[in-house]
Design an enzyme around this catalytic site. Structure first.
Site, PDB file in Angstrom:
ATOM      1  N   SER A 624      78.799  32.931   5.506  1.00  0.00           N
ATOM      2  CA  SER A 624      78.121  33.994   4.777  1.00  0.00           C
ATOM      3  C   SER A 624      79.134  34.864   4.055  1.00  0.00           C
ATOM      4  CB  SER A 624      77.308  34.864   5.743  1.00  0.00           C
ATOM      5  OG  SER A 624      76.778  36.008   5.093  1.00  0.00           O
ATOM      6  N   TYR A 637      75.839  39.510  13.547  1.00  0.00           N
ATOM      7  CA  TYR A 637      75.763  38.443  12.544  1.00  0.00           C
ATOM      8  C   TYR A 637      77.085  38.335  11.780  1.00  0.00           C
ATOM      9  CZ  TYR A 637      74.157  35.799   8.459  1.00  0.00           C
ATOM     10  OH  TYR A 637      74.015  34.860   7.460  1.00  0.00           O
TER      11      TYR A 637
END
Length: 756
Positions: A624, A637
């Site tokens: 990400s 995350y």
């Protein structure tokens, strides 16, 4: 009791029903067919045009795999059409085209020729004193069909066109039924033909299809006007009639009579001499298959990769475990349609499955493959002609292993499935021939001349070029939605076989079904279980459970033979609670899925890659932009994705030079993502102060959020699943074949994420 002493042909004749009308000949009642499927329905053909009736008849014949193999056989009809130039009525021969399949044929699968022009070629052929089978004159006739084409039809006609032309009836069905070929591949085939059929069926010894054979059959029909069909030695059969339904029923009758004759004499397991090896358990067979098949793929795929179909049903195991299996396998196949796929013979490895010794099996396979390649080269050199095409791949396409069954290989799943189907047919032919007489393979030189026939070579050259990811198998974990689903479709578009895996098994299967709907099931009989799949399958796995991941890779092996690429797009985002904290459980779960799960996938994939020993494997993870851009509210995350970034680099080091490991790093992908359910989308819209109405659909709400995120990038465009799929394709393909250990950002340009 008296009937038992009657000649078999007389006994069979007594159960037949005569039909009114001299040319209709004999025909059995529908209820009397026991070994073939009677599929004709008058109500279904009512109102169909003559050409559509031909398509219907062809499809019904093709639906019954006992009648002909996939891609084999051909049908024809001589129909009155209107000439597009003169407007006059002309007689046209419609014949199933080269390379087509009866079961799936449509109108465009049939070649169309002016019948008078094709028949005029007879005089041209007879003019040559050196005419005959396997002569230059014979082969020179085929290109002349191009001068006979009706209405600019581009479909290439069958090599059996002369048979359909010179049979003096309107309708002809040419098939390759196992039961009939069993007779045609017996030592005493001519005598058996007379015994079973009497004067109803003509016998013609083996001869390569072509003009000479068509003219011989024409003359034999003149000499035997009562005949309603022909048995072609080592080849198949044909039926004919001026009525299309009668032609169909006659074909079924010929096959039924052969099948009954065989069934009355079949000795069950003793037909193949009984069992030499006892069957092993399903679990033990699976364990050994999973270990040996990827290893085998690596041994075979030195120049080009192959895809497998595993056949381990009762009949395949019966053959490979039998006393006579090795002898019959070594004799080779009989029907030309069979060995064009299966080669002249398979590789039979004489291994005792009860030992369970996989290393011993690998040794025998290695020796067998080396010997097979030498034998195939010797066969080529013995039989080659001055104008023969170059020798093809000398590896076997069928490998038979006691206890494990048959493993068939091809450039894709469709081809390997067809190869398995064809050798299944060969086994049935051997079974039938051994039951009634003695099996006889086709002469070696004749087999070579078919395998390397210039017309077959031309058919291979007409095949479309292979796609970029043909021959490759991609496992995509997270394929049920979002980036994974888009990647599955993108790689499939380039020819890859796709193993769609997801925690949501139904979603994975939906993606697989979408791919199959686009690409089709492919040719070949699907069979049962994973080994009978098409270009994609859907499976379940849980990234927190190594056992389910290992099981998914095992299923991929049994479906396709091995793997070439592994893509992980599955992940999880757990928002903090209202106090802004992440619980220990949510922290552990986030890392278990986003980091540890990706590691376990790579570790299980490594086992398969190492068994194959093929360079060029690829693993692509999904990290990400958050891995390098710290944000409030996504602590677990972001930290997990930063760890995943470094996992990519560590795996690249660990798995080199066998496997490349890279990643894509998207900015937030909202559309289609399972990580953005409706409640999270609404929470994000509220967080960023974006106006919305809760009555709006989820898709509309997602679009608003995606457009908001787009404004934070340099390019001001939403990031879509397809954008990530394109980057994944590049990393999997040879286009970035020298890239490993890198993360490609696909984020629209986030300057906070620039390398520093």
């Amino acid at each position: 009791m008296i009937l038992q002493f009657l000649a078999p042909w007389l006994y069979l004749t007594l159960v037949q029903r005569k039909v009114e009308g001299g040319r209709n000949g004999w025909r059995m009642m529908e209820r009397e067919f026991k070994h073939v499927k009677y599929l004709w329905r008058d109500e279904e053909v009512a109102g169909l045009s003559p050409l559509d009736r031909l398509v219907y008849r062809s499809n019904k014949l093709g639906e019954d795999i006992t009648l002909t193999n996939t891609g084999g056989g051909n049908t024809s009809a001589k129909l009155i059409e209107r000439d597009p130039l003169t407007g006059e009525e002309v007689e046209i021969l419609w014949v199933k085209g080269s390379g087509g399949d009866l079961r799936t044929a449509k109108r465009d699968g049939f070649a169309s020729l002016y019948l008078d022009k094709v028949r005029a070629m007879k005089a041209l052929y007879l003019r040559h004193p050196e005419r005959g089978p396997k002569t230059p004159v014979e082969d020179a006739m085929y290109p002349l069909y191009a001068h006979c084409v009706y209405n600019l039809n581009p479909r290439a006609c069958s090599i059996d066109t002369p048979l359909h032309t010179f049979v003096p009836y309107k309708h002809v069905d040419h098939l390759h039924p196992n039961a009939v070929i069993a007779i045609a591949a017996s030592v005493n085939q001519e005598r058996l033909c007379r015994t079973i059929y009497g004067d109803d069926v003509i016998y013609v010894p083996w001869q390569r299809p072509g003009f000479d054979l068509g003219l011989k059959i024409e003359q034999l029909i003149k000499d035997h006007p009562r005949a309603r069909g022909v048995l072609l030695g080592h080849h198949g059969m044909s039926s004919w009639s001026d009525d299309d339904k009668t032609c169909y029923e006659t074909a079924l009758e010929i096959v039924e009579r052969a099948a009954r004759y065989i069934a009355e004499r079949d000795r069950g397991e003793r037909t193949f001499g009984g069992l030499r090896y006892r069957p092993i358990s399903d679990g033990e067979r699976r364990r050994i298959q999973v270990e040996i098949i990827p290893w085998l793929r690596g041994q075979l795929s030195v120049e080009r990769r192959f895809v497998a179909t595993v056949q381990d049903d009762e009949r395949a195991l019966w053959f490979v475990n039998s006393v006579e299996g090795p002898r019959l396998a070594e004799l080779g196949t009989s029907c030309p349609d069979h060995f064009l796929r299966t080669k002249i013979k398979p590789l039979f490895v004489d291994w005792d499955p009860e030992s369970g010794d996989v290393e011993r099996l690998k040794g025998l396979l290695g020796e067998g493959l080396e010997r097979y390649r030498r034998d195939y080269a010797a066969y080529y050199n013995r039989c080659r002609r001055p104008d023969s095409p170059p020798m093809r791949d000398p590896n076997p396409t069928v490998i038979l292993i006691p206890g494990l069954g048959m493993i068939a290989w091809g450039k894709n799943k469709s081809e390997s499935r067809m190869t398995a189907e064809f050798y299944n047919c060969a086994i049935e032919v051997m079974r039938g021939a051994e039951a009634i007489d003695e099996y006889e393979a086709l002469d070696e030189q004749e087999a070579f001349d078919i395998e390397y026939w210039s017309l077959e070579e031309a058919k291979l050259r007409r095949l479309p070029p292979e796609k970029e990811l043909d021959r490759q198998v991609a496992v995509i974990i997270g394929a049920g939605s979002g980036i994974g689903r888009a990647a599955a479709h993108r790689l499939s578009k380039e020819g890859a076989h796709v193993v769609c895996v997801d925690l949501d098994e139904e979603a994975a299967q939906r993606t697989a079904q979408e791919i199959v709907a686009v690409r089709g099931e492919g040719l070949g009989v699907a069979g049962s279980g994973i080994s009978g799949c098409g270009p994609a399958i859907g499976l379940r796995c849980d990234l927190t459970d190594r056992r389910t991941i290992a099981r998914a890779f095992e299923d991929a092996i049994l479906a396709f033979g091995g793997i070439d690429a592994v893509i992980v797009t599955a992940g999880i985002f757990v928002p903090p609670d209202r106090a802004g904290r992440v619980s220990d459980e949510d922290w552990a779960r986030t890392f278990a899925i986003n980091v540890t799960g990706a590691y376990i996938v790579a570790d299980e994939a490594r086992r398969v890659f190492e068994r194959q020993s093929l360079k060029g494997g690829s693993i692509v993870l999904t990290t990400s932009a958050n891995a390098v851009v710290a944000k409030k509210g996504s602590l677990a995350y972001d930290a997990s994705k930063a760890a995943a970034n470094h996992l990519v680099r560590e795996l690249a080091v660990e798995l080199a030079p066998l496997v490349r490991v890279n990643a894509v790093a998207p900015a937030t992908v909202v559309r289609g993502s399972a990580m953005f359910p409706r409640d999270r989308v609404i929470a994000s819209l509220a967080k960023y102060g974006i106006p919305f109405d809760e009555s709006e659909s989820t898709d509309v709400l997602r679009e608003k959020l995606a457009n908001f995120y787009a404004q934070r990038s340099l390019l001001n465009v939403p990031i879509e699943p397809e954008d990530q799929a394109e980057a994944i394709f590049l990393l999997v393909s040879a286009r970035l074949g020298k890239t490993t250990g890198h993360i490609i950002p696909v984020d629209g340009g986030l300057q906070d994420g620039f390398l520093r």
